[in-house]
Design an enzyme around this catalytic site. Structure first.
Site, PDB file in Angstrom:
ATOM      1  N   LYS A 201      -7.311  17.503 -16.039  1.00 55.36           N
ATOM      2  CA  LYS A 201      -7.461  16.303 -15.668  1.00 55.36           C
ATOM      3  C   LYS A 201      -7.292  15.113 -16.931  1.00 55.36           C
ATOM      4  O   LYS A 201      -8.039  15.421 -18.035  1.00 55.36           O
ATOM      5  CB  LYS A 201      -9.036  15.951 -15.148  1.00 55.36           C
ATOM      6  N   ARG A 211     -12.244   4.397  -8.567  1.00 58.02           N
ATOM      7  CA  ARG A 211     -13.524   3.891  -9.205  1.00 58.02           C
ATOM      8  C   ARG A 211     -13.937   2.591  -8.416  1.00 58.02           C
ATOM      9  O   ARG A 211     -15.005   2.316  -8.321  1.00 58.02           O
ATOM     10  CB  ARG A 211     -13.058   3.207 -10.616  1.00 58.02           C
ATOM     11  N   GLU A 240      -6.742  24.728 -21.170  1.00 58.55           N
ATOM     12  CA  GLU A 240      -7.875  24.391 -20.337  1.00 58.55           C
ATOM     13  C   GLU A 240      -7.719  25.425 -19.169  1.00 58.55           C
ATOM     14  O   GLU A 240      -8.848  25.738 -18.818  1.00 58.55           O
ATOM     15  CB  GLU A 240      -7.569  22.999 -19.820  1.00 58.55           C
ATOM     16  N   LYS A 255      -4.224  16.997 -12.147  1.00 58.56           N
ATOM     17  CA  LYS A 255      -4.766  15.674 -11.715  1.00 58.56           C
ATOM     18  C   LYS A 255      -4.362  14.712 -13.004  1.00 58.56           C
ATOM     19  O   LYS A 255      -4.810  14.886 -13.982  1.00 58.56           O
ATOM     20  CB  LYS A 255      -6.179  15.677 -11.416  1.00 58.56           C
TER      21      LYS A 255
END
Ligand code: PBG
Length: 330
Positions: A201, A211, A240, A255
């Site tokens: 991410k 948001r 990751e 993402k």
């Protein structure tokens, strides 16, 4: 690899007719490839539009059936639930995340009671919808604390699993949280609850409209660069993913989506695991507003969605998911 030579070989031959183009197509998209995000809001009889995301709404719980019915009818396999949280329910620690009567918990119970296993439910594990500072974890004036945050995320994940959530999706980017959540889920009797890790991410400006949709926009202090990834990095994305697989992730997410197709491809080719792509709010907003203004054609939607499949994504989280049938007809 490439065989043949002009003029005996003419690639335009197989492109000439529609039937032939259909015959040789390498990728395709169906409802099975899509996850529908749904924004929830307190109150009654609300289907509230979100100005930066035309065509996307926040639903009060009594209106939830309308959108879930549609998702099931068109065979969307899973929905992702996101709560809009007003200022009054936010605090420094994000404790609303652990309230068993919060919007997400109520929505999971409603959906599972009515629809059983007809559709999967995925829930974000992160504190940002609930914190007064807009960060995904415990904020120590200028830094989000890793291990302290994990302790809260474990409880948030357990609560969601107890309510009936099928897929736990840690989207917080703390180190080590997938392993800790897996362990806690197993211990609490949720061995079959899946984990979809937001493994890759990026700290991205493409999240802006989201948001707004969950009410975090005006609260965020600073940025999320101390936990979300630097968009200059690619090898780090593979590290990751490797860690999250070891820790027990069933699926991983990349993402945002469209600006990171190279990452989707690398993750898929390196690890051969289910990879989800998130066509995030900013992508949706840019495409939809461009279409609405007449700057680009509606066909831009299917072109964008297919690009994820071509890159190797198994499925795509998309705000267009509920309208896929209309999109496929264009
Ligand atoms: C929360 C979360 C975000 C998104 C999904 N989960 C925002 C963020 O990290 O700031 C973004 C989704 C979108 O933009 O559509 N951690």
């Amino acid at each position: 690899m490439i065989t043949g030579k002009f003029p005996s070989l003419r690639l335009r031959r197989s492109r000439k007719n529609n039937w032939s183009r259909r015959l040789i197509e390498e990728n395709n998209l169906t409802a099975n490839d899509l996850i529908l995000p749904i924004f929830l809001i307190d109150g009654k009889n609300k289907k509230q539009s979100i100005s930066s995301m035309p065509g996307v709404y926040r639903y009060s719980l009594d209106k939830l059936n309308s959108i879930i019915d549609k998702a099931i009818k068109i065979k969307i396999p899973m929905v992702a639930l996101f709560p809009y949280t007003t200022k009054s329910k936010r605090n420094y620690l994000g404790s609303e995340a652990l309230n068993e009567n919060n919007l997400v918990c109520k929505a999971i119970q409603l959906i599972k009671k009515r629809y059983k296993n007809e559709i999967g439910i995925m829930c974000d594990v992160a504190l940002d919808p609930y914190t007064s500072h807009g960060h995904d974890g415990i904020f120590n004036s200028d830094y989000v604390l890793n291990d302290e945050t994990i302790n809260v995320l474990i409880n948030q994940a357990l609560l969601q699993a107890q309510m009936g959530c099928d897929v736990i999706a840690p989207s917080d980017m703390m180190d080590g949280r997938v392993g800790a959540i897996r362990k806690a889920l197993d211990k609490d009797g949720h061995k079959m609850t899946q984990i979809l890790s937001y493994a890759v991410k990026y700290a991205s400006s493409f999240y802006g409209p989201f948001r707004d949709a969950v009410g975090s926009k005006n609260f965020l202090i600073g940025d999320k660069k101390s936990y979300q990834m630097d968009f200059r990095n690619k090898n780090e994305a593979l590290r990751e993913v490797a860690l999250d697989i070891k820790e027990g992730a069933d699926m991983v997410m990349v993402k945002p989506g469209l600006p990171y197709l190279d990452i989707i491809k690398s993750v898929k080719e390196t690890f051969k695991i289910p990879v989800m792509a998130y066509q995030v709010s900013g992508e949706y907003s840019l495409l939809s507003n461009g279409i609405n203004k007449g700057f680009v054609d509606k066909k831009i939607i299917i072109e964008s969605l297919i690009s994820f499949k071509r890159a190797g994504a198994n499925a795509i989280i998309s705000y267009y998911a509920d309208r896929i049938n209309e999109i496929l007809k264009i």
